[in-house]
Design a protein around this motif. Structure first.
Motif, PDB file in Angstrom:
ATOM      1  N   LEU A   1       0.881  -1.151  -0.082  1.00  0.00           N
ATOM      2  CA  LEU A   1       0.053  -0.020  -0.011  1.00  0.00           C
ATOM      3  C   LEU A   1       0.948   1.225   0.024  1.00  0.00           C
ATOM      4  O   LEU A   1       0.573   2.088  -0.652  1.00  0.00           O
ATOM      5  CB  LEU A   1      -0.977  -0.145   1.151  1.00  0.00           C
ATOM      6  CG  LEU A   1      -2.068  -0.937   1.380  1.00  0.00           C
ATOM      7  CD1 LEU A   1      -2.546  -1.079   2.693  1.00  0.00           C
ATOM      8  CD2 LEU A   1      -3.212  -0.504   0.100  1.00  0.00           C
ATOM      9  N   TRP A   2       1.854   1.439   0.828  1.00  0.00           N
ATOM     10  CA  TRP A   2       2.851   2.347   0.902  1.00  0.00           C
ATOM     11  C   TRP A   2       3.433   2.684  -0.543  1.00  0.00           C
ATOM     12  O   TRP A   2       3.550   3.705  -1.076  1.00  0.00           O
ATOM     13  CB  TRP A   2       3.693   2.268   1.809  1.00  0.00           C
ATOM     14  CG  TRP A   2       4.906   3.297   1.921  1.00  0.00           C
ATOM     15  CD1 TRP A   2       4.913   4.621   2.325  1.00  0.00           C
ATOM     16  CD2 TRP A   2       6.098   3.274   1.050  1.00  0.00           C
ATOM     17  NE1 TRP A   2       6.093   5.221   2.092  1.00  0.00           N
ATOM     18  CE2 TRP A   2       6.655   4.431   1.288  1.00  0.00           C
ATOM     19  CE3 TRP A   2       6.728   2.000   0.563  1.00  0.00           C
ATOM     20  CZ2 TRP A   2       7.911   4.551   0.588  1.00  0.00           C
ATOM     21  CZ3 TRP A   2       8.013   2.461  -0.058  1.00  0.00           C
ATOM     22  CH2 TRP A   2       8.728   3.574   0.134  1.00  0.00           C
ATOM     23  N   ALA A   3       3.977   1.626  -1.188  1.00  0.00           N
ATOM     24  CA  ALA A   3       4.590   1.538  -2.407  1.00  0.00           C
ATOM     25  C   ALA A   3       3.759   2.399  -3.296  1.00  0.00           C
ATOM     26  O   ALA A   3       4.370   3.114  -4.166  1.00  0.00           O
ATOM     27  CB  ALA A   3       5.210   0.166  -2.831  1.00  0.00           C
TER      28      ALA A   3
ATOM     29  N   THR B   1      13.868  -0.191  -3.560  1.00  0.00           N
ATOM     30  CA  THR B   1      15.025  -0.151  -2.764  1.00  0.00           C
ATOM     31  C   THR B   1      14.728  -0.042  -1.025  1.00  0.00           C
ATOM     32  O   THR B   1      14.881  -0.695  -0.122  1.00  0.00           O
ATOM     33  CB  THR B   1      15.992   0.727  -2.982  1.00  0.00           C
ATOM     34  OG1 THR B   1      16.604   0.292  -4.269  1.00  0.00           O
ATOM     35  CG2 THR B   1      17.307   0.701  -2.015  1.00  0.00           C
ATOM     36  N   ILE B   2      13.661   0.884  -0.983  1.00  0.00           N
ATOM     37  CA  ILE B   2      13.218   1.234   0.441  1.00  0.00           C
ATOM     38  C   ILE B   2      12.493  -0.053   0.897  1.00  0.00           C
ATOM     39  O   ILE B   2      12.721  -0.683   2.062  1.00  0.00           O
ATOM     40  CB  ILE B   2      12.279   2.350   0.490  1.00  0.00           C
ATOM     41  CG1 ILE B   2      13.110   3.650   0.188  1.00  0.00           C
ATOM     42  CG2 ILE B   2      11.601   2.341   1.830  1.00  0.00           C
ATOM     43  CD1 ILE B   2      12.158   4.963  -0.127  1.00  0.00           C
ATOM     44  N   ALA B   3      11.722  -0.465   0.201  1.00  0.00           N
ATOM     45  CA  ALA B   3      10.845  -1.785   0.511  1.00  0.00           C
ATOM     46  C   ALA B   3      11.866  -2.972   0.692  1.00  0.00           C
ATOM     47  O   ALA B   3      11.759  -3.695   1.875  1.00  0.00           O
ATOM     48  CB  ALA B   3       9.706  -2.235  -0.472  1.00  0.00           C
TER      49      ALA B   3
ATOM     50  N   ARG C   1       6.932  -3.610 -10.204  1.00  0.00           N
ATOM     51  CA  ARG C   1       7.766  -2.467 -10.942  1.00  0.00           C
ATOM     52  C   ARG C   1       6.696  -2.088 -12.033  1.00  0.00           C
ATOM     53  O   ARG C   1       6.797  -0.854 -12.189  1.00  0.00           O
ATOM     54  CB  ARG C   1       8.983  -3.022 -11.271  1.00  0.00           C
ATOM     55  CG  ARG C   1       9.894  -1.985 -12.303  1.00  0.00           C
ATOM     56  CD  ARG C   1      11.013  -2.495 -12.790  1.00  0.00           C
ATOM     57  NE  ARG C   1      12.181  -2.733 -11.539  1.00  0.00           N
ATOM     58  CZ  ARG C   1      12.672  -1.890 -10.844  1.00  0.00           C
ATOM     59  NH1 ARG C   1      12.816  -0.556 -11.464  1.00  0.00           N
ATOM     60  NH2 ARG C   1      13.686  -2.059 -10.285  1.00  0.00           N
ATOM     61  N   PRO C   2       6.129  -2.737 -12.924  1.00  0.00           N
ATOM     62  CA  PRO C   2       5.184  -2.179 -13.876  1.00  0.00           C
ATOM     63  C   PRO C   2       4.287  -1.343 -13.622  1.00  0.00           C
ATOM     64  O   PRO C   2       4.064  -0.233 -14.090  1.00  0.00           O
ATOM     65  CB  PRO C   2       4.792  -3.267 -14.747  1.00  0.00           C
ATOM     66  CG  PRO C   2       5.768  -4.727 -14.135  1.00  0.00           C
ATOM     67  CD  PRO C   2       6.190  -4.283 -12.744  1.00  0.00           C
ATOM     68  N   TYR C   3       3.679  -1.565 -12.353  1.00  0.00           N
ATOM     69  CA  TYR C   3       2.615  -0.497 -11.688  1.00  0.00           C
ATOM     70  C   TYR C   3       3.157   0.716 -11.395  1.00  0.00           C
ATOM     71  O   TYR C   3       2.699   1.743 -11.346  1.00  0.00           O
ATOM     72  CB  TYR C   3       1.931  -1.406 -10.657  1.00  0.00           C
ATOM     73  CG  TYR C   3       1.294  -2.709 -11.375  1.00  0.00           C
ATOM     74  CD1 TYR C   3       0.262  -2.496 -11.970  1.00  0.00           C
ATOM     75  CD2 TYR C   3       1.965  -3.870 -10.911  1.00  0.00           C
ATOM     76  CE1 TYR C   3      -0.365  -3.747 -12.492  1.00  0.00           C
ATOM     77  CE2 TYR C   3       1.211  -5.031 -11.303  1.00  0.00           C
ATOM     78  CZ  TYR C   3       0.217  -5.145 -12.250  1.00  0.00           C
ATOM     79  OH  TYR C   3      -0.216  -6.294 -12.702  1.00  0.00           O
ATOM     80  N   LEU C   4       4.454   0.494 -10.582  1.00  0.00           N
ATOM     81  CA  LEU C   4       5.062   1.562 -10.134  1.00  0.00           C
ATOM     82  C   LEU C   4       5.483   2.702 -11.281  1.00  0.00           C
ATOM     83  O   LEU C   4       5.761   3.940 -10.988  1.00  0.00           O
ATOM     84  CB  LEU C   4       6.261   1.482  -9.038  1.00  0.00           C
ATOM     85  CG  LEU C   4       5.817   0.381  -8.010  1.00  0.00           C
ATOM     86  CD1 LEU C   4       7.025   0.239  -7.290  1.00  0.00           C
ATOM     87  CD2 LEU C   4       4.773   1.381  -6.868  1.00  0.00           C
TER      88      LEU C   4
END
Length: 139
Positions: free
Chosen positions: A104-106, A120-122, A133-136
């Motif tokens: 959710l945070w991502a 990287t943070i996650a 990745r594709p959604y981000l």
């Protein structure tokens, strides 16, 4: 005490919290608890109402943003983002393992941070969200 994993200074995630964990959550400096686990998902989880009552007794803000595992929607992301923006941080979000909360945070960070930075943070917190990745990248 639950396994709290910091994503940013404003948000951390954890596996299922117990009622007795909430005093330590407050002592750790958190101001808000966000419950991302639907009631009744597991027989061994405390009811959300009991968690909320204890959180409020301790002076913590409490938000219930339940997300069904494997069925996250953009409405869930919007509700999570609202819970973060409407409360004082730092916030601690939890679910069964912490993964839904980290996911959710991502999603709330898409468009504000690069996919590499989010992943990287996650990853540094122990959550492999590389499949996102594709959604981000779409933001």
């Amino acid at each position: 005490m639950a396994d709290i994993r910091t994503l940013t200074p404003e948000i951390a995630v954890a596996p299922q919290l117990r009622i007795e964990d909430l005093a330590a959550v407050k002592e750790a400096g958190f101001k808000t608890v966000i419950n991302n686990r639907p009631d009744g998902e597991s027989m061994d989880q405390p009811p959300g109402a009991a968690l909320e009552a204890e959180a409020k007794r301790l002076g913590l803000d409490y938000r219930y943003v339940p997300v069904v595992s494997g069925a996250m929607t953009m409405d869930d992301v919007t509700a999570f983002d609202a819970a973060l923006s409407e409360t004082e941080g730092p916030a601690l979000a939890f679910c069964r393992s912490g993964t839904r909360s980290a996911t959710l945070w991502a999603f709330t960070q898409a468009g504000a941070r690069s996919p590499d930075e989010i992943l990287t943070i996650a990853g540094n917190a122990g959550y492999d969200l590389s499949g996102m990745r594709p959604y981000l990248q779409r933001g």
